[in-house]
Motif scaffolding. Structure first.
Motif, PDB file in Angstrom:
ATOM      1  N   GLU A 192      86.641  16.166 169.421  1.00 33.30           N
ATOM      2  CA  GLU A 192      86.751  15.494 168.118  1.00 33.30           C
ATOM      3  C   GLU A 192      88.165  15.558 167.497  1.00 33.30           C
ATOM      4  O   GLU A 192      88.654  14.663 166.675  1.00 33.30           O
ATOM      5  N   ILE A 193      88.822  16.848 167.630  1.00 32.06           N
ATOM      6  CA  ILE A 193      90.211  17.024 166.872  1.00 32.06           C
ATOM      7  C   ILE A 193      91.195  15.985 167.654  1.00 32.06           C
ATOM      8  O   ILE A 193      92.095  15.485 166.942  1.00 32.06           O
ATOM      9  N   ALA A 240      87.307  18.675 162.433  1.00 30.59           N
ATOM     10  CA  ALA A 240      86.668  18.155 163.529  1.00 30.59           C
ATOM     11  C   ALA A 240      85.150  18.413 163.471  1.00 30.59           C
ATOM     12  O   ALA A 240      84.394  17.902 163.548  1.00 30.59           O
ATOM     13  N   ALA A 241      85.132  19.871 163.363  1.00 28.17           N
ATOM     14  CA  ALA A 241      83.691  20.392 162.921  1.00 28.17           C
ATOM     15  C   ALA A 241      82.893  19.650 161.944  1.00 28.17           C
ATOM     16  O   ALA A 241      81.694  19.333 162.024  1.00 28.17           O
ATOM     17  N   LEU A 248      77.986  21.009 157.044  1.00 31.69           N
ATOM     18  CA  LEU A 248      78.575  22.015 156.772  1.00 31.69           C
ATOM     19  C   LEU A 248      79.432  22.051 155.701  1.00 31.69           C
ATOM     20  O   LEU A 248      79.578  23.133 154.929  1.00 31.69           O
ATOM     21  N   GLY A 249      80.012  21.015 155.274  1.00 27.79           N
ATOM     22  CA  GLY A 249      81.020  20.893 154.082  1.00 27.79           C
ATOM     23  C   GLY A 249      80.307  21.275 152.882  1.00 27.79           C
ATOM     24  O   GLY A 249      80.712  22.004 152.007  1.00 27.79           O
ATOM     25  N   SER A 266      84.112  29.038 161.239  1.00 32.23           N
ATOM     26  CA  SER A 266      84.466  30.025 162.311  1.00 32.23           C
ATOM     27  C   SER A 266      84.777  29.457 163.596  1.00 32.23           C
ATOM     28  O   SER A 266      83.833  29.101 164.055  1.00 32.23           O
ATOM     29  N   GLY A 267      86.071  29.509 164.070  1.00 35.13           N
ATOM     30  CA  GLY A 267      86.371  29.006 165.446  1.00 35.13           C
ATOM     31  C   GLY A 267      85.721  27.395 165.501  1.00 35.13           C
ATOM     32  O   GLY A 267      86.201  26.533 164.766  1.00 35.13           O
ATOM     33  N   SER A 268      85.058  27.146 166.701  1.00 34.53           N
ATOM     34  CA  SER A 268      84.466  25.949 166.828  1.00 34.53           C
ATOM     35  C   SER A 268      83.297  25.526 165.980  1.00 34.53           C
ATOM     36  O   SER A 268      82.688  24.396 166.091  1.00 34.53           O
TER      37      SER A 268
END
Length: 309
Positions: A192-193, A240-241, A248-249, A266-268
């Motif tokens: 996605e990134i 991307a996440a 999550l936002g 955190s991370g991916s």
């Protein structure tokens, strides 16, 4: 009588991690990305007990949802044991009892901690006597986060994250993490990134061929100052996440409104990390997030890497 002779097994504890800074380079021809990250080991631990066996097997328990964790040869801890067996020439097997505290598929390196713990436990159980350098080299073959789970503390990772340099971090940093029952695929987040960068080419800052961790991050860690760190924490994978998981936002915004100095994926992902100014502030933030219906944990770092307990 040696310790291994006196006790039937070897128990090793290894930590989960937070990436307080993460910069991702462009996709390379082999499909991978170089990265630069500031790792911090936190006091959520994976415990692995290794006992003698003719075969290779494992059993799982834990405080987290274990759905999706393999118990066959694809499990990273069993792969670590197999790798050590081949490298050392040991002829027997091992049974691994793994107790998990790190959220599964949460971007916090739980599987990597299992692998690091298995390497240390089997090395002690079998008496293979490998050096720290040799264990690190084996860890790097298993995944980018496994060498850091061996080392612990705070470190700068480059290459694919497995080229490590210890970083001085004074004091203790308080975090609140919010877990999520729906895990995320690390490869999907990286894909996605790449899509985002292609879509917005020319509108976003240039991607560095050789990523690095800014001096400002190192200064904040060295000072042990959470406010300084809050100004510089960053995760290239966050956009991307959030594209994959917009929900999550909303949680990130809620945590910052409740007093977090800063927040990040955190991370991916999908685990979210919120930096607090003090233990008291972290507890208040944890309570606020729990009151909003989220599973929140107060953790701190840095802590030691994989070691026999």
């Amino acid at each position: 009588m040696t310790l291994v002779e006196e006790f039937p097994g070897v128990r090793v504890r290894a930590p989960g991690k937070i990436n307080v800074y993460l910069e991702i380079g462009p996709r390379k021809d082999d499909g991978y990305h170089d990265l630069a990250t500031a790792y911090q080991a936190i006091n959520l631990f994976e415990d692995v007990v290794a006992t003698h066996s003719d075969e290779f097997s494992l059993a799982l328990t834990g405080t987290v949802d274990l759905i999706g964790v393999p118990v066959d040869e694809s499990n990273l801890a069993l792969r670590a044991a197999r790798l050590l067996q081949r490298a050392s020439g040991y002829s027997g097997g091992v049974h691994l009892d793994i107790r998990k505290e790190v959220p599964v598929a949460g971007g916090m390196g739980g599987g990597s901690a299992d692998a690091a713990a298995a390497l240390v436990a089997c090395d002690a159980l079998w008496g293979t006597g490998l050096s720290s350098r040799e264990l690190h080299d084996l860890a790097a073959q298993l995944g980018a986060d496994v060498p850091f789970a061996l080392m612990g503390g705070t470190a700068i990772g480059t290459g694919r994250g497995d080229v490590l340099n210890p970083a001085l971090a004074r004091g203790r940093f308080e975090w609140v993490i919010v877990t999520n029952q729906i895990g995320m695929s690390t490869p999907a987040t990286y894909d996605e990134i790449d899509r985002l960068r292609e879509e917005h080419a020319g509108k976003i800052p240039a991607v560095h061929e050789t990523p690095s961790v800014p001096a400002s991050v190192l200064h904040a860690l060295r000072a042990g100052d959470p406010r300084m760190l809050a100004d510089v924490i960053h995760n290239d994978l966050q956009a991307a996440a959030l594209r994959l998981r917009p929900d999550l936002g909303e949680v990130l915004e809620r945590g910052e409104a409740a007093g977090a100095l800063a927040s990040l994926v955190s991370g991916s992902g999908p685990t979210l990390a919120f930096l607090a100014e003090s233990k008291a502030e972290a507890r208040a933030l944890q309570q606020a997030l729990e009151s909003a219906g989220h599973e929140a944990l107060n953790v701190s770092g840095p802590v030691h890497g994989a070691r026999i307990v």
